[in-house]
Enzyme design. Structure first.
Site, PDB file in Angstrom:
ATOM      1  N   GLU A 198       0.911  -0.983   0.015  1.00  0.00           N
ATOM      2  CA  GLU A 198      -0.083  -0.023  -0.139  1.00  0.00           C
ATOM      3  C   GLU A 198       0.971   1.116  -0.015  1.00  0.00           C
ATOM      4  O   GLU A 198       1.803   1.614   0.961  1.00  0.00           O
ATOM      5  CB  GLU A 198      -1.036   0.156   1.143  1.00  0.00           C
ATOM      6  CG  GLU A 198      -1.919   1.368   1.237  1.00  0.00           C
ATOM      7  CD  GLU A 198      -2.901   1.375   2.319  1.00  0.00           C
ATOM      8  OE1 GLU A 198      -2.829   0.439   3.231  1.00  0.00           O
ATOM      9  OE2 GLU A 198      -3.729   2.228   2.240  1.00  0.00           O
ATOM     10  N   LYS A 217       4.681   0.515   9.728  1.00  0.00           N
ATOM     11  CA  LYS A 217       4.697   1.805   8.836  1.00  0.00           C
ATOM     12  C   LYS A 217       4.369   2.937   9.812  1.00  0.00           C
ATOM     13  O   LYS A 217       4.403   4.161   9.633  1.00  0.00           O
ATOM     14  CB  LYS A 217       3.632   1.674   7.773  1.00  0.00           C
ATOM     15  CG  LYS A 217       4.590   1.335   6.484  1.00  0.00           C
ATOM     16  CD  LYS A 217       3.614   1.375   5.345  1.00  0.00           C
ATOM     17  CE  LYS A 217       3.442   0.139   4.463  1.00  0.00           C
ATOM     18  NZ  LYS A 217       2.589   0.081   3.355  1.00  0.00           N
ATOM     19  N   ARG A 252       5.925 -12.934   9.498  1.00  0.00           N
ATOM     20  CA  ARG A 252       6.540 -11.405   9.074  1.00  0.00           C
ATOM     21  C   ARG A 252       7.694 -11.627   9.757  1.00  0.00           C
ATOM     22  O   ARG A 252       8.282 -12.238  10.578  1.00  0.00           O
ATOM     23  CB  ARG A 252       5.523 -10.333   9.299  1.00  0.00           C
ATOM     24  CG  ARG A 252       5.468 -10.183  10.912  1.00  0.00           C
ATOM     25  CD  ARG A 252       4.255  -9.379  11.260  1.00  0.00           C
ATOM     26  NE  ARG A 252       4.541  -7.890  10.770  1.00  0.00           N
ATOM     27  CZ  ARG A 252       3.766  -7.377   9.819  1.00  0.00           C
ATOM     28  NH1 ARG A 252       2.573  -7.676   9.533  1.00  0.00           N
ATOM     29  NH2 ARG A 252       3.998  -6.188   9.541  1.00  0.00           N
TER      30      ARG A 252
HETATM   31  P1  ATP Z   1       2.502  -2.192   8.273  1.00  0.00           P
HETATM   32  O1  ATP Z   1       1.638  -3.261   9.113  1.00  0.00           O
HETATM   33  O2  ATP Z   1       3.961  -2.031   8.766  1.00  0.00           O
HETATM   34  O3  ATP Z   1       1.574  -1.083   8.527  1.00  0.00           O
HETATM   35  P2  ATP Z   1       1.602  -3.533   6.038  1.00  0.00           P
HETATM   36  O4  ATP Z   1       2.531  -4.894   6.199  1.00  0.00           O
HETATM   37  O5  ATP Z   1       0.314  -3.480   6.003  1.00  0.00           O
HETATM   38  O6  ATP Z   1       2.522  -2.327   6.836  1.00  0.00           O
HETATM   39  P3  ATP Z   1       1.667  -3.451   3.168  1.00  0.00           P
HETATM   40  O7  ATP Z   1       1.890  -2.111   2.429  1.00  0.00           O
HETATM   41  O8  ATP Z   1       0.376  -3.731   3.291  1.00  0.00           O
HETATM   42  O9  ATP Z   1       2.301  -3.123   4.544  1.00  0.00           O
HETATM   43  O10 ATP Z   1       2.662  -4.693   2.751  1.00  0.00           O
HETATM   44  C1  ATP Z   1       2.903  -5.164   1.484  1.00  0.00           C
HETATM   45  C2  ATP Z   1       3.383  -6.745   1.636  1.00  0.00           C
HETATM   46  O11 ATP Z   1       4.629  -6.784   2.394  1.00  0.00           O
HETATM   47  C3  ATP Z   1       2.252  -7.399   2.233  1.00  0.00           C
HETATM   48  O12 ATP Z   1       2.160  -8.619   1.538  1.00  0.00           O
HETATM   49  C4  ATP Z   1       2.674  -7.775   3.604  1.00  0.00           C
HETATM   50  O13 ATP Z   1       2.299  -9.049   4.123  1.00  0.00           O
HETATM   51  C5  ATP Z   1       4.431  -7.618   3.556  1.00  0.00           C
HETATM   52  N1  ATP Z   1       4.998  -7.349   4.766  1.00  0.00           N
HETATM   53  C6  ATP Z   1       4.667  -6.350   5.375  1.00  0.00           C
HETATM   54  N2  ATP Z   1       5.618  -6.241   6.605  1.00  0.00           N
HETATM   55  C7  ATP Z   1       6.527  -7.263   6.571  1.00  0.00           C
HETATM   56  C8  ATP Z   1       7.013  -8.236   7.413  1.00  0.00           C
HETATM   57  N3  ATP Z   1       7.353  -7.227   8.592  1.00  0.00           N
HETATM   58  N4  ATP Z   1       7.700  -9.201   7.128  1.00  0.00           N
HETATM   59  C9  ATP Z   1       7.322  -9.588   5.860  1.00  0.00           C
HETATM   60  N5  ATP Z   1       6.506  -9.116   5.013  1.00  0.00           N
HETATM   61  C10 ATP Z   1       5.926  -8.099   5.298  1.00  0.00           C
HETATM   62 MG    MG Z   2      -1.289  -4.083   4.571  1.00  0.00          MG
END
Ligand code: ATP
Ligand code: MG
Length: 564
Positions: free
Chosen positions: A37, A273, A263
């Site tokens: 996102e 984020k 994750r």
């Molecule tokens: P946050 O939870 O930090 O606000 P998010 O995970 O929702 O961020 P996205 O932009 O939706 O952020 O993530 C894009 C992709 O990266 C998704 O498929 C998510 O599962 C993966 N992702 C995000 N954070 C991690 C992490 N710490 N480890 C592995 N994959 C991740």
């Molecule tokens: Mg997300």
């Protein structure tokens, strides 16, 4: 642990894919996507997902799409889109012409919602957000059905069209899936699919005032793109039944398999984020690309290489249960990579003047020094040597403790690539009482680095020639947080910020071969660590180096202990 064998990695996700290839579930196709996102910069956790999705696609010779999951206008922006594109490319991955935006599917998604209504599987609910929450039930009690659940298909179609047309206030109605208010899975208790939200979307402007929820948009975007394996993090495990339900109702030709993995959690690091945005907005760091940030942009600016990050992601692997990875493993991967590629140079961070009393005043010698001890292919350079030098302040002590092996009055040490020198006396600053200069003699017989009489020294110090050295700024970075699990403090995570995470040194000196060093180039400063010419702030007039990582490898020690 070393990655010496080149066989492709194996993990539970690849096992599932292998099984699908055997059974022909997707006619032998493998297609993945990375769906960020654009509401923040990518961090090292995202890198894990990027490496996994692009890595699997490459291994099975299928596509991996880059998709902006931009269905919630709040906080999304073009700046973030551009940073994501830049970061994924820098990490070394290529989506060819398959950059997609979920917002491009808004019309299609809306039509899918209409189809659900027509099938009697979705309804317009006019309860308030609070009422919906109250009626959702608890773990032990089923939820209550909404009084609006019985609306006719015609009424629902009419209301939904008017929601889109902007006839209602934000929050007046939502579109909900008609599933099961008694489901043990909360997400299946008539989840919201669409809401009214008057907000300007960075791409679609004010064209829409209804926006789809994540659960609705995500599975359908995957299906539209004919993704086969929709890989996401563990917290979406409970969303999988809803993912499947929506696709089943619409009876679409493409029904991807959602697979969840753990994750990345990294010690001394925050990977949320929302929290990272706070750090940027509160000015705790200089921006998303502050070299202390766990963002890809920060790591790039710090001097990490894409190769090191990819190696790290390969080593941590993918698993089904959450754990905390030691940040020293990441630092170890960076060191390992830079050890091979970074030329060696000498620089002095906190200069102390050394005068060689018996060295001719106007004499200058040039020493030919190899750029890499193990790799002659990296060539050599000349380093000037003269009467006045700088050494590292901490390499001299006027009153040394017994185990101090470096320079001290009466002691002899070797200068790297050069002579033995012996300290005679010191001159102090009359005001501060601090040692201002150290007077030494050099032994002309030791040019080779060894004494003909076979006497030994305890230390070899790095140095630069005072007149020839180049003044530079050096930024020393340390961990941003001083506790291993900074997320633990829910109250105020900023309390665990490390007040010493940045130290700026302004009177550093580096050897003249570094004059005009190109922004982005990386070096090992002998005995000190790896340093990166700051891509933003360094210029021909003023060199600025970021310390990437020190030479001390705590990971090597940890894994050494593990072996014993
Ligand atoms: P946050 O939870 O930090 O606000 P998010 O995970 O929702 O961020 P996205 O932009 O939706 O952020 O993530 C894009 C992709 O990266 C998704 O498929 C998510 O599962 C993966 N992702 C995000 N954070 C991690 C992490 N710490 N480890 C592995 N994959 C991740
Ligand atoms: Mg997300």
């Amino acid at each position: 642990m070393a990655q010496t064998n080149l066989s492709p990695p194996s993990d539970f996700i690849r096992e599932i894919i292998e099984e699908h290839l055997k059974t022909g579930r997707f006619q032998g196709r493998v297609a993945t996507r990375f769906p960020p996102e654009p509401n923040g910069y990518l961090h090292i956790g995202h890198a894990k997902s990027v490496c996994l999705n692009f890595g699997i696609a490459a291994q099975y010779k299928g596509p991996c799409n880059l998709r902006m999951d931009d269905t919630d206008p709040a906080g999304e922006s073009l700046e973030y889109v551009e940073s994501i594109i830049n970061d994924v490319r820098w990490l070394g991955f290529d989506w060819q012409d398959r950059l997609f935006y979920a917002s491009d599917y808004f019309e299609q998604l809306y039509q899918f919602a209409v189809q659900l209504i027509q099938k009697g599987k979705a309804y317009v609910c006019s309860l308030s957000a609070d009422e919906i929450r109250e009626q959702r039930g608890t773990l032990t009690e089923p939820g209550k059905e909404s009084p609006y659940r019985q609306r006719s298909i015609e009424e629902n179609l009419d209301l939904f069209a008017r929601m889109r047309a902007g006839e209602f206030e934000d929050g007046a109605h939502v579109l909900r899936a008609a599933i099961d208010m008694a489901s043990p899975n909360f997400l299946m208790r008539d989840p919201i699919l669409y809401r009214i939200k008057r907000a300007t979307h960075y791409r679609t402007g004010t064209k829409w005032c209804v926006y789809p929820m994540y659960d609705f948009a995500h599975c359908l975007s995957d299906s539209i793109e004919k993704i086969t394996h929709s890989i996401c993090t563990l917290e979406f495990e409970n969303n999988r039944p809803l993912y499947d339900w929506i696709l089943d109702q619409l009876n679409l030709g493409s029904h991807p398999q959602q697979i969840e993995f753990a994750r990345l959690n990294l010690s001394y690091t925050i990977l949320s984020k929302r929290r990272l945005i706070e750090l940027v907005q509160q000015g705790r760091v200089t921006g998303w690309d502050d070299p202390r940030m766990p963002t890809i942009a920060g790591m790039r600016r710090r001097g990490y290489t894409p190769e090191a990050i990819r190696t790290f992601c390969a080593r941590i692997g993918v698993a089904k249960n959450e754990n905390l990875v030691d940040v020293s493993l990441l630092e170890h991967c960076v060191r390992e990579d830079l050890n091979e590629r970074a030329p060696r140079v000498m620089g002095v961070l906190r200069p102390l003047r050394v005068i060689l009393d018996n060295y001719p005043e106007t004499q200058v010698e040039e020493f030919e020094c190899p750029n890499h001890p193990q790799n002659p292919g990296m060539g050599s350079r000349k380093i000037p040597f003269s009467r006045v030098l700088y050494i590292e302040e901490e390499d001299f002590l006027e009153n040394p403790p017994r185990k101090f092996f470096r320079l001290a009055p009466g002691k002899e040490v070797r200068l790297r690539f050069g002579y033995f020198i012996k300290c005679l006396n010191v001159v102090k600053d009359p005001e501060t009482g601090k040692v201002a200069e150290v007077h030494c003699t050099y032994d002309p017989e030791t040019r080779s680095g060894f004494a003909p009489d076979g006497r030994k020294v305890d230390a070899t110090l790095h140095w630069v020639s005072a007149d020839h050295s180049v003044p530079t700024e050096v930024r020393l970075y340390d961990r941003l947080f001083q506790v291993a699990d900074p997320t633990g403090d829910e109250e105020d995570f900023t309390k665990s910020l490390n007040p010493k995470s940045l130290e700026i040194l302004n009177s550093c000196r580096v050897e003249p071969s570094l004059a005009g060093a190109a922004p982005g180039s990386k070096y090992q400063f002998e005995r000190l660590g790896y340093f990166h010419v700051d891509p933003q702030d360094s210029s021909a007039q003023k060199l600025v180096f970021n310390r990437v990582v020190t030479l001390r490898d705590s990971w090597a020690k940890i894994s050494e202990k593990g072996k014993r």
